[in-house]
Design an enzyme around this catalytic site. Structure first.
Site, PDB file in Angstrom:
ATOM      1  N   PRO A  77      39.719  33.907  51.330  1.00  0.00           N
ATOM      2  CA  PRO A  77      40.741  34.904  50.984  1.00  0.00           C
ATOM      3  C   PRO A  77      41.065  34.892  49.494  1.00  0.00           C
ATOM      4  O   PRO A  77      41.171  33.823  48.876  1.00  0.00           O
ATOM      5  CB  PRO A  77      41.961  34.430  51.787  1.00  0.00           C
ATOM      6  N   CYS A 133      44.222  56.121  25.712  1.00  0.00           N
ATOM      7  CA  CYS A 133      43.770  57.505  25.553  1.00  0.00           C
ATOM      8  C   CYS A 133      42.775  57.889  26.635  1.00  0.00           C
ATOM      9  O   CYS A 133      41.573  58.065  26.370  1.00  0.00           O
ATOM     10  CB  CYS A 133      43.185  57.680  24.165  1.00  0.00           C
TER      11      CYS A 133
HETATM   12  C1  LIG Z   1      35.936  39.145  46.460  1.00  0.00           C
HETATM   13  C2  LIG Z   1      35.391  38.261  47.509  1.00  0.00           C
HETATM   14  C3  LIG Z   1      36.253  37.623  48.395  1.00  0.00           C
HETATM   15  C4  LIG Z   1      37.737  37.824  48.385  1.00  0.00           C
HETATM   16  O1  LIG Z   1      38.114  39.086  48.809  1.00  0.00           O
HETATM   17  P1  LIG Z   1      39.660  39.417  49.086  1.00  0.00           P
HETATM   18  O2  LIG Z   1      39.635  40.799  49.591  1.00  0.00           O
HETATM   19  O3  LIG Z   1      40.386  39.261  47.806  1.00  0.00           O
HETATM   20  O4  LIG Z   1      40.129  38.447  50.119  1.00  0.00           O
HETATM   21  C5  LIG Z   1      35.696  36.770  49.327  1.00  0.00           C
HETATM   22  N1  LIG Z   1      34.357  36.548  49.383  1.00  0.00           N
HETATM   23  C6  LIG Z   1      33.496  37.148  48.544  1.00  0.00           C
HETATM   24  C7  LIG Z   1      32.053  36.862  48.642  1.00  0.00           C
HETATM   25  C8  LIG Z   1      33.988  38.018  47.581  1.00  0.00           C
HETATM   26  O5  LIG Z   1      33.130  38.620  46.748  1.00  0.00           O
END
Ligand SMILES: *Cc1c(COP(=O)(O)O)cnc(C)c1O
Length: 439
Positions: free
Chosen positions: A293, A363
Site C-alpha cells: 500500500p 503558465c
Molecule cells: C504504485 C505501486 C503501489 C502502490 O500503489 P497505491 O495505489 O499507492 O497503494 C504498489 N505496488 C506497485 C508495484 C506500484 O507500482
C-alpha cells in the site's frame, strides 16, 4: 459536501464548521505557514502511524498468527521522515528504483523487508539491490529475469524473485493509474506466467519465492482486487502442481482513500477476504501475505498549505490565485483528481463568500488545483489542500523555475522541518553557460 475533517488528518477547535484556524494534531497550520512559508507540505506523524496500525490490525486479525508483511510503496511519499515513521513501525518497503532503496536505507529501513518492483531495473540497480540483500525482485518481463540471473551470477549471489503477473482485471479507476489490463506495459501476461516460472526455476542464480500483482491505484471497491487475488492464488496452486513452491503471495497496493465523501475499501473486510481467498487454495498453500500500500498509508496524512496571492473576480468566473501550483501538486491537472480545499486561516468576516476556481501561477491553463470551490478568502489567507500526503511532493517539479515546497512533519505539539524549501541557487547550481570567450 465532504467527509469530516478528521478523515483528512486535520481538525478545528469547536468542530468542523467552526471558524477557527485549521489544526493538524495540536499545531495550527497557520503557525506552520508563518514559520516555514508557503507552499508547504505538512504531514501528521499520528495520522501516518494510525493508517499503518489500522491496516496492520486488520491483517493481524485475519491472519491469526500466519505471516504477513506490509511493504509501504515508497513512491507515494518518499520523504525520509515518513519512511522512518514506517520503518519504526516494522514496515517493509516496495521500491521502484535504486534511489528509493538508498532512501529506505538512509531512513533506517530493513533491506531484508524490501521488494523491488518496476519494469525497467538497470544493471546497476540490480547489483545494488543484490548487494544490500533485499527480500526479492518483482519481475516484469522475461528479459529482466535473464538479466537478474546474469547479474546475480556475476556477484556470486542468488536472487529471490516473484513474477509480477498481469491478471487482466479491470481496476475501474482512472486509465493513467490502471495497470492490470492486457494492453498495459506492466507485468507478465497471465497465460505466459507458468511457462516463465518454469524457466525461472531452472536458472542457476534465481530462487522463485513469490507471486505478485498490482492492478491499479485509488480503488474504492475491493472486487477487482479480490478477483486478482483469486487468480494469483490459483496460479500459485498450479505452480505447486509443477513442483514450484512459493513463499509469498502479494496482491499489490491500490486501496483507495476518501478524497471527498466517497466510501472506500473497508480494511477489515478486505483483509478477511484476502484470507478467504488464500484458504480456498486447492493445495492448502501456506504462504506469507504481502501488501504494497502507498496511498492508503500516506494520502490522508498530509496537506498542502498555500497562501492566497490575489483574488481575481472576472465576468465569467472568480479565480483565487494561490502560491501553490501544478508543479507542487500535479494530480488535479494530470488525472482531474479532486482534493478538498478549505481555509486554514480563521474565517475573515470581511471576505465575501464566492465560488472560485483555485489556480496556481504556472503558465498553463491546466494549472487548476480545484474548480468551483466555495470559499471566503482574501489576499494573504492560508488555505489547505487536503489528501496531499501521497503522490504530492514526490511528483513536484521545477517547472517555471519554481523551487519545490518545504515539507514539515507535525508530531503532537511540535513541528519539524523534514525538507527545507528548495532555494533558487539549488535550481541552477548544476547548470553552466558556454565559456564566455567561445563566440
Ligand atoms: C504504485 C505501486 C503501489 C502502490 O500503489 P497505491 O495505489 O499507492 O497503494 C504498489 N505496488 C506497485 C508495484 C506500484 O507500482
Amino acid at each position: 459536501m465532504s467527509a469530516p475533517l478528521s478523515t483528512f488528518g486535520v481538525s478545528r477547535d469547536g468542530g468542523d464548521d467552526s471558524t477557527d484556524a485549521l489544526r493538524m494534531e495540536d499545531v495550527a497550520l497557520t503557525d506552520i505557514a508563518a514559520q516555514f512559508g508557503t507552499p508547504t507540505y505538512v504531514y501528521s506523524r499520528a495520522a501516518l502511524t494510525n493508517a499503518f496500525r489500522r491496516l496492520d490490525a486488520a491483517l493481524a486479525a485475519a491472519r491469526q498468527g500466519r505471516p504477513y508483511l506490509i511493504c509501504y510503496a515508497v513512491k507515494a511519499n518518499s520523504n525520509l521522515a515518513v519512511l522512518n515513521v514506517f520503518a519504526k513501525l516494522g514496515a517493509g518497503f516496495d521500491i521502484v528504483s535504486g534511489g528509493e532503496l538508498r532512501r529506505v536505507l538512509a531512513a533506517g529501513g530493513d533491506a531484508r523487508k524490501v521488494v523491488f518492483s518496476g519494469l525497467g531495473k538497470t544493471t546497476d540497480e540490480i547489483c545494488f539491490a543484490l548487494q544490500t540483500g533485499i527480500k526479492g525482485f518483482n519481475i516484469e518481463s522475461e528479459a529482466e529475469l535473464y538479466r537478474i540471473n546474469t547479474v546475480a551470477a556475476s556477484l556470486d549471489k542468488r536472487a529471490a524473485v516473484s513474477l509480477r503477473v498481469n491478471p487482466d482485471v479491470d481496476a475501474k479507476t482512472h486509465p493513467y493509474i490502471s495497470t492490470g489490463l492486457k494492453n498495459n506495459k506492466f507485468g507478465i501476461a497471465f497465460d505466459r506466467a507458468v511457462a516463465v516460472y518454469k524457466q525461472a526455476a531452472q536458472l542457476s542464480h534465481i530462487d522463485v519465492v513469490g507471486v505478485d500483482c498490482h492492478i491499479g491505484s485509488q480503488l474504492v471497491d475491493d472486487a477487482p482486487l479480490l478477483e486478482a487475488m483469486a487468480k494469483i492464488v490459483a496460479l500459485a496452486d498450479e505452480l505447486a502442481d509443477a513442483g514450484i513452491h512459493v513463499h509469498h503471495i502479494c496482491p499489490g497496493g491500490g486501496v483507495g482513500i476518501t478524497y471527498s465523501d466517497e466510501d472506500t475499501i473497508d480494511l477489515n473486510r478486505y483483509a478477511a477476504a484476502l484470507e478467504m481467498a488464500l484458504s480456498r487454495s486447492r493445495r492448502g498453500l501456506k504462504v506469507e501475505l504481502l501488501l504494497e500500500p502507498g496511498r492508503a498509508l500516506a494520502g490522508n496524512a498530509g496537506v498542502l498549505l498555500t497562501k492566497v496571492e490575489y483574488v481575481k473576480p472576472t465576468e465569467a468566473k472568480n479565480f483565487l490565485i494561490v502560491d501553490a501550483a501544478m508543479n507542487d501538486l500535479i494530480r488535479p491537472s494530470l488525472y482531474q483528481a479532486h482534493h478538498e480545499i478549505v481555509m486554514a486561516s480563521p474565517a475573515n468576516a470581511t471576505a465575501p463568500k464566492r465560488i472560485y476556481d483555485v489556480v496556481g501561477p504556472v503558465c498553463e491553463s491546466a494549472d487548476v488545483l480545484g474548480r468551483g470551490r466555495t470559499l471566503a478568502a482574501s489576499e494573504g489567507d492560508v488555505i489547505a489542500i487536503l489528501s496531499a500526503g501521497a503522490y504530492g511532493f514526490v511528483m513536484a517539479s521545477n517547472y517555471n523555475t519554481r523551487t519545490r515546497a518545504a515539507e514539515v512533519m507535525v508530531d503532537g505539539t511540535s513541528m519539524h522541518c523534514v525538507r527545507r524549501r528548495e532555494m533558487l541557487d539549488d535550481l541552477f547550481a548544476s547548470e553552466m553557460v558556454l565559456t564566455p570567450d567561445l563566440k
